[in-house]
Enzyme design. Structure first.
Site, PDB file in Angstrom:
ATOM      1  N   GLU A  22       5.057   4.907  -6.506  1.00 34.95           N
ATOM      2  CA  GLU A  22       4.300   4.159  -5.510  1.00 34.95           C
ATOM      3  C   GLU A  22       5.241   3.742  -4.384  1.00 34.95           C
ATOM      4  O   GLU A  22       6.209   3.010  -4.610  1.00 34.95           O
ATOM      5  CB  GLU A  22       3.687   2.917  -6.168  1.00 34.95           C
ATOM      6  CG  GLU A  22       2.863   2.079  -5.225  1.00 34.95           C
ATOM      7  CD  GLU A  22       2.326   0.809  -5.879  1.00 34.95           C
ATOM      8  OE1 GLU A  22       3.105   0.116  -6.559  1.00 34.95           O
ATOM      9  OE2 GLU A  22       1.132   0.521  -5.705  1.00 34.95           O
TER      10      GLU A  22
ATOM     11  N   GLU B 173      -3.326  -6.535 -12.873  1.00 35.91           N
ATOM     12  CA  GLU B 173      -3.757  -5.588 -11.833  1.00 35.91           C
ATOM     13  C   GLU B 173      -2.482  -5.065 -11.199  1.00 35.91           C
ATOM     14  O   GLU B 173      -1.803  -5.785 -10.477  1.00 35.91           O
ATOM     15  CB  GLU B 173      -4.596  -6.304 -10.776  1.00 35.91           C
ATOM     16  CG  GLU B 173      -5.844  -6.984 -11.317  1.00 35.91           C
ATOM     17  CD  GLU B 173      -7.009  -6.028 -11.494  1.00 35.91           C
ATOM     18  OE1 GLU B 173      -6.851  -4.830 -11.186  1.00 35.91           O
ATOM     19  OE2 GLU B 173      -8.060  -6.478 -11.953  1.00 35.91           O
TER      20      GLU B 173
ATOM     21  N   CYS C  25      -2.674  -1.479  -3.120  1.00 35.22           N
ATOM     22  CA  CYS C  25      -2.471  -0.972  -4.487  1.00 35.22           C
ATOM     23  C   CYS C  25      -3.256   0.309  -4.714  1.00 35.22           C
ATOM     24  O   CYS C  25      -2.811   1.201  -5.412  1.00 35.22           O
ATOM     25  CB  CYS C  25      -2.889  -2.034  -5.489  1.00 35.22           C
ATOM     26  SG  CYS C  25      -4.535  -2.657  -5.210  1.00 35.22           S
TER      27      CYS C  25
ATOM     28  N   LYS D 187       0.297 -19.311  -7.998  1.00 34.17           N
ATOM     29  CA  LYS D 187       1.533 -19.066  -7.250  1.00 34.17           C
ATOM     30  C   LYS D 187       1.330 -17.951  -6.242  1.00 34.17           C
ATOM     31  O   LYS D 187       1.148 -16.798  -6.621  1.00 34.17           O
ATOM     32  CB  LYS D 187       2.662 -18.656  -8.185  1.00 34.17           C
ATOM     33  CG  LYS D 187       3.961 -18.465  -7.417  1.00 34.17           C
ATOM     34  CD  LYS D 187       5.005 -17.747  -8.243  1.00 34.17           C
ATOM     35  CE  LYS D 187       5.366 -16.389  -7.688  1.00 34.17           C
ATOM     36  NZ  LYS D 187       5.606 -16.313  -6.273  1.00 34.17           N
TER      37      LYS D 187
HETATM   38  P1  NAD Z   1       5.663  -8.090  -7.401  1.00 32.84           P
HETATM   39  O1  NAD Z   1       5.326  -7.622  -8.760  1.00 32.84           O
HETATM   40  O2  NAD Z   1       7.077  -8.036  -6.986  1.00 32.84           O
HETATM   41  O3  NAD Z   1       5.213  -9.597  -7.219  1.00 32.84           O
HETATM   42  C1  NAD Z   1       3.904 -10.042  -7.434  1.00 32.84           C
HETATM   43  C2  NAD Z   1       3.936 -11.539  -7.697  1.00 32.84           C
HETATM   44  O4  NAD Z   1       4.621 -11.775  -8.922  1.00 32.84           O
HETATM   45  C3  NAD Z   1       4.669 -12.350  -6.643  1.00 32.84           C
HETATM   46  O5  NAD Z   1       4.005 -13.580  -6.498  1.00 32.84           O
HETATM   47  C4  NAD Z   1       6.023 -12.547  -7.276  1.00 32.84           C
HETATM   48  O6  NAD Z   1       6.663 -13.699  -6.799  1.00 32.84           O
HETATM   49  C5  NAD Z   1       5.677 -12.698  -8.735  1.00 32.84           C
HETATM   50  N1  NAD Z   1       6.735 -12.340  -9.675  1.00 32.84           N
HETATM   51  C6  NAD Z   1       7.749 -11.458  -9.489  1.00 32.84           C
HETATM   52  N2  NAD Z   1       8.513 -11.392 -10.593  1.00 32.84           N
HETATM   53  C7  NAD Z   1       7.976 -12.229 -11.495  1.00 32.84           C
HETATM   54  C8  NAD Z   1       8.292 -12.570 -12.839  1.00 32.84           C
HETATM   55  N3  NAD Z   1       9.335 -12.028 -13.466  1.00 32.84           N
HETATM   56  N4  NAD Z   1       7.514 -13.461 -13.481  1.00 32.84           N
HETATM   57  C9  NAD Z   1       6.445 -13.979 -12.875  1.00 32.84           C
HETATM   58  N5  NAD Z   1       6.089 -13.707 -11.603  1.00 32.84           N
HETATM   59  C10 NAD Z   1       6.847 -12.839 -10.922  1.00 32.84           C
HETATM   60  O7  NAD Z   1       4.723  -7.266  -6.449  1.00 32.84           O
HETATM   61  P2  NAD Z   1       4.604  -7.330  -4.874  1.00 32.84           P
HETATM   62  O8  NAD Z   1       5.731  -6.555  -4.302  1.00 32.84           O
HETATM   63  O9  NAD Z   1       4.416  -8.726  -4.422  1.00 32.84           O
HETATM   64  O10 NAD Z   1       3.213  -6.576  -4.648  1.00 32.84           O
HETATM   65  C11 NAD Z   1       3.122  -5.222  -4.593  1.00 32.84           C
HETATM   66  C12 NAD Z   1       2.595  -4.659  -5.882  1.00 32.84           C
HETATM   67  O11 NAD Z   1       1.352  -5.249  -6.227  1.00 32.84           O
HETATM   68  C13 NAD Z   1       2.320  -3.176  -5.782  1.00 32.84           C
HETATM   69  O12 NAD Z   1       2.810  -2.522  -6.914  1.00 32.84           O
HETATM   70  C14 NAD Z   1       0.802  -3.110  -5.739  1.00 32.84           C
HETATM   71  O13 NAD Z   1       0.277  -1.890  -6.169  1.00 32.84           O
HETATM   72  C15 NAD Z   1       0.405  -4.245  -6.588  1.00 32.84           C
HETATM   73  N6  NAD Z   1      -0.964  -4.676  -6.306  1.00 32.84           N
HETATM   74  C16 NAD Z   1      -1.953  -4.412  -7.211  1.00 32.84           C
HETATM   75  C17 NAD Z   1      -3.254  -4.788  -6.942  1.00 32.84           C
HETATM   76  C18 NAD Z   1      -4.361  -4.504  -7.919  1.00 32.84           C
HETATM   77  O14 NAD Z   1      -5.408  -5.094  -7.794  1.00 32.84           O
HETATM   78  N7  NAD Z   1      -4.169  -3.639  -8.903  1.00 32.84           N
HETATM   79  C19 NAD Z   1      -3.564  -5.448  -5.751  1.00 32.84           C
HETATM   80  C20 NAD Z   1      -2.548  -5.694  -4.851  1.00 32.84           C
HETATM   81  C21 NAD Z   1      -1.240  -5.309  -5.143  1.00 32.84           C
END
Ligand code: NAD
Ligand code: MN
Length: 831
Positions: free
Chosen positions: A398, A267, A301, A192
């Site tokens: 963050e 992650e 991130c 997804k």
């Molecule tokens: P997010 O957690 O809102 O969403 C990430 C993904 O999860 C999206 O595809 C979203 O649609 C899905 N999602 C949201 N709620 C869900 C649920 N309840 N069940 C299942 N899926 C769900 O994060 P974001 O705003 O898209 O991304 C930013 C975050 O990602 C930041 O906190 C960043 O630090 C982190 N990030 C971490 C890494 C790493 O490798 N550690 C890399 C990139 C981004």
């Protein structure tokens, strides 16, 4: 129109736009986009579509399918069917497909780069030079692991169907980090993409068709988190969830999957320190800061979002930094001379604005360049906060935008304390011309990646992932492969549970013996007519005139901080033998005892920094002292379980051998040195996790306990162990062995009592870094659920048995991996 002389005077950049035409034409021909299932484009069952916008203009870019949970079911079924074949496809064949993917990424690199910039708002310079080349690299690297899997990961098998959920900040790169290792190890995928940035994943789907990947191996389902994300997380036929995103959502996924047996890698977020010592090369530092926090508009991130500067150079650095910020260029992401593009969505822009306003309210000094941002689209200027105090919101939360907060320190120790003053642990950079200082600081920082005099470097060979609330699991490196496999013996599900306690009347004795040992590792003794005697534990074979005196009562206590201590409750619990007779009492441990034990384990953290040689010496010494008391320990097992003496002796001997194994491993389970494509190396260090809570299995009172504590302490962890609930006396006897074997106080702490009650306290404890649990299915579920508080790592058995006598199941690398986490330290060379 400017003439050449004007340009020469101002040295202003002119526009240098990359053409969007081919990408826009590609979108127009295909939209509205469908879902990619079984290598075909299918309409979403809801008939609904979402709008994807170009954040640099705020205008509609494409319509993409909004899937429902019914579509997720279809995709999972396709992946399951495909797994039947793909999971058995030879490594070389999978390698050819992965190689073809890498080649096709390169062939379509320009289209992919432009699409990514249009959809996400990131500068074309970054997508063209960083994102897309890293995507190709990841597939090449994992083509290699597919080829080598059978030789390099013997005894492991793919998991099955993997659900993968990715964020919007590196849309195609995160897809590559997920799909490449999954396919290399023989899994099939339902992925997804993030709601705002699905387009490159859909182009990737076309590549799957182009290379004729077998249908169903990769399925891409676009849509809302509440529909697609949650359906994937809860789907009973998904064997693993790999998630990258916010810590908040990661926590909810941990809870939702608790007890399901789904493997999980997370992650998550970060608030990474960027540490500058006063001997650093400040011009390099300034460029480093630009890459750390203004790369991808700070939506990274591992962004170096906390600038920690040594006090004596702080003013000088801040002045240089402001001058550099004044020169940054923000605007049209497709302009090749733009440094900072657009924020991905209006929602994200609002969130950045809210947190920046909070920073101002909190009293920090804000500084932004004098120039204005474009008025169309979603832009936010590079922002620097000084006069920030470490406990404030902007220093802890963050922000995920182009916002840097600066703080100062005086000494290296203060720098480390400030760096670790966060619930996260994803990355850090350390800047100093003193290599001794930099290499001393790197291991002290609790983070999965440390960059020395560089920042935001990535390579497929060097695993990436977090400590603490930045999640667990690694992507990249060999360590990342284990997220997509499991031991073959687990798949066979043939380990019969060992009955406990084994009643000793002849009929059930035979039955129990037949049931306990599929591998035939002992099997002697229990089945024949040997009569199991009752051995009073005070019996030591000492013959004297006083042989008829009553034995001296020996009261097993708990063992905390190297001392035998009474339970806080003042209560004892009875330990029963096989006939239901009381064979002893142990303390009834409670919350307070666990807290004391955790505190003691923390205080003993110096154990981690001792030499591996000394750890191995101590483990050998424990084995030696146990061996001296072999007969006594065997009798204790008999007394509690009613097993035959021969069988119990075999358990003690297996425990001695196990201690030898980890004495051996302690100076051999070492890190690697990677050669990523730069002048330099990355040091992949296997570091202890910290304080590990553990609940030992019931079926082998001594061996089960030893099998858990030995690998944990061999790798430098300290432990709080809850012994077998039914037969705790072997573990309480064991503290006398620890006392005589030079184990420093607090390294092993033992709290007896009700396993699940004590486990709950450990699993919820914020100062426990990992929890291992070998008990019931229900107890396993509770551990995984409770662990979400501080996102501690867990290792549970879901109520499944394990043959602890068997060296494949009972010891080895699986245990060592659970006892360590890999930190990659990047060390560039050269002037
Ligand atoms: P997010 O957690 O809102 O969403 C990430 C993904 O999860 C999206 O595809 C979203 O649609 C899905 N999602 C949201 N709620 C869900 C649920 N309840 N069940 C299942 N899926 C769900 O994060 P974001 O705003 O898209 O991304 C930013 C975050 O990602 C930041 O906190 C960043 O630090 C982190 N990030 C971490 C890494 C790493 O490798 N550690 C890399 C990139 C981004
Ligand atoms: Mn978009």
């Amino acid at each position: 129109m400017k003439n050449v002389m004007d340009i020469f005077k101002t040295m202003e950049y002119g526009p240098a736009p990359e053409s969007a035409t081919p990408a826009l034409a590609w979108i127009q021909e295909r939209q509205p986009f469908g879902l990619f299932i079984n290598n075909q484009w299918v309409k979403p069952s809801s008939g609904e579509y979402l709008e994807s916008i170009n954040p640099a203009t705020g205008k509609l870019l494409a319509k993409i399918a909004s899937a429902s949970s019914a579509d997720v079911d279809t995709a999972v079924a396709a992946a399951r069917a495909a797994f039947e074949t793909w999971g058995k496809t030879p490594g070389h064949v999978r390698a050819r497909y992965l190689y073809a993917i890498a080649r096709h990424i390169q062939k379509h690199s320009r289209l992919l780069a432009v699409l990514e910039s249009l959809d996400n708002g990131k500068p074309i310079r970054e997508t063209r030079d960083i994102d897309i080349p890293l995507v190709a690299r990841h597939f090449y690297y994992h083509a290699g692991w597919a080829q080598l899997m059978s030789g390099e990961l013997p005894g492991y098998e793919p998991l099955g169907v993997v659900g993968q959920i990715i964020p919007w900040n590196f849309p195609l790169l995160m897809l590559a980090w997920k799909i490449a290792p999954a396919l290399a190890m023989g899994n099939t995928v339902v992925l997804k993409p993030a709601r705002y940035t699905s387009l490159t994943a859909l182009k990737f789907a076309e590549i799957m068709q182009e290379i004729d990947l077998p249908p169903g191996v990769v399925n891409i389902v676009t849509g809302e988190a509440s529909q697609v994300g949650e359906a994937l997380v809860r789907h009973p036929d998904v064997n693993k969830i790999a998630f990258t995103g916010s810590t908040e959502v990661g926590r909810s996924i941990r809870r939702a999957t608790a007890g399901s047996g789904k493997k999980l890698s997370l992650e998550l977020g970060g608030k990474s320190p960027f540490i500058v010592f006063d001997d650093a090369d400040l011009d390099s530092v300034v460029e480093g800061v630009v890459d750390a926090i203004w790369f991808n508009q700070g939506q990274v991130c591992c962004a170096g979002s906390r600038l920690l500067v040594q006090e004596d150079i702080a003013d000088q650095l801040i002045t240089k930094l402001r001058a550099r910020m004044e020169k940054l260029r923000i605007g049209e992401p497709l302009d090749k001379a733009v440094d900072i593009g657009a924020i991905v969505s209006p929602g994200q822009l609002k969130e950045i604005q809210r947190l920046v306003a909070t920073g101002v309210e909190e009293g920090a000094h804000i500084w932004q360049p004098s120039w204005a941002c474009p008025t169309e689209g979603y832009f936010f200027p590079p922002t620097l906060f000084t006069n920030v105090s470490p406990a404030t919101t902007i220093a802890q939360v963050e922000i995920f935008g182009p916002v840097l907060v600066a703080m100062t320190f005086r000494t290296p120790a203060e720098a480390v304390a400030l760096a670790n003053n966060t619930r996260y642990g994803l990355a850090a950079s350390v800047w100093s011309e003193n290599i001794n200082l930099a290499l001393d600081i790197a291991p002290k920082i609790k983070a999965g990646t440390v960059w020395i005099n560089c920042t935001n470097m990535f390579d497929a060979s060097s695993g990436f992932g977090g400590y603490r609330e930045s999640g667990f699991g690694r992507e990249g490196g060999k360590e990342g492969l284990y997220e997509y496999v499991r031991p073959s013996w687990e798949m066979q599900k043939s380990v019969p549970p060992r009955e406990f306690p084994v009643a000793i009347d002849t009929a059930s004795s035979n039955g129990a013996d037949g049931a306990h040992d599929g591998q035939g590792a002992t099997g002697e003794g229990a089945g024949d007519e040997e009569k199991t005697e009752e051995f009073p534990i005070s019996s030591n074979g000492y013959q004297s005139a006083f042989a008829s005196l009553p034995p001296i009562d020996r009261t097993p206590k708990m063992f905390i901080k190297g001392k035998q201590v009474r339970p806080d409750s003042g209560y004892s619990r009875d330990v029963y033998g096989p006939h239901g007779q009381v064979v002893g009492q142990v303390g009834e441990g409670n919350r307070k005892d666990i807290r004391n034990a955790v505190e003691a384990a923390h205080a003993a953290s110096g154990w981690a920094t001792g030499t591996t040689f000394s750890k191995s010496q101590i483990l050998y010494y424990i084995a030696e002292n146990l061996s001296a008391r072999e007969a006594e320990f065997a009798r204790r097992i008999v007394q509690q379980t009613g097993r035959s003496l021969a069988d119990a002796t075999a358990e003690v001997q297996a425990s001695i051998s196990r201690l030898f194994s980890y004495a051996a491993w302690s100076d051999k389970y070492e890190g690697d040195v990677h050669r990523p494509p730069l002048r330099g190396v990355t040091l992949a260090m296997k570091e202890p996790i910290g304080v590990i809570g553990m609940a030992a299995p019931d079926d082998y009172p001594l061996l089960g306990f030893v099998s858990l504590i030995a690998p944990a302490i061999a790798m430098g962890n300290t432990v709080v162990a809850i012994p077998s609930e039914k037969a705790p006396l072997s573990a309480t006897d064991f503290y006398q062995i620890l006392e005589t074997s030079d184990v420093p106080p607090g390294v092993v702490n033992i709290v007896t009592g009700e396993r699940d009650t004590l486990t709950q306290v450990l699993a919820e404890h914020d100062d426990v870094d990992a929890m291992w649990y070998f008990g019931s299915a229900e107890g396993s579920k509770r551990v995984e659920f409770a662990s979400a508080g501080n996102m501690k790592r867990t290792w549970v058995n879901y109520g499944h048995p394990r043959n602890w006598l068997d060296t494949v199941q009972g010891e080895g690398e699986e245990f060592l991996r659970e006892a360590t986490q890999v930190k990659n330290i990047w060390v560039p060379y050269g002037e």
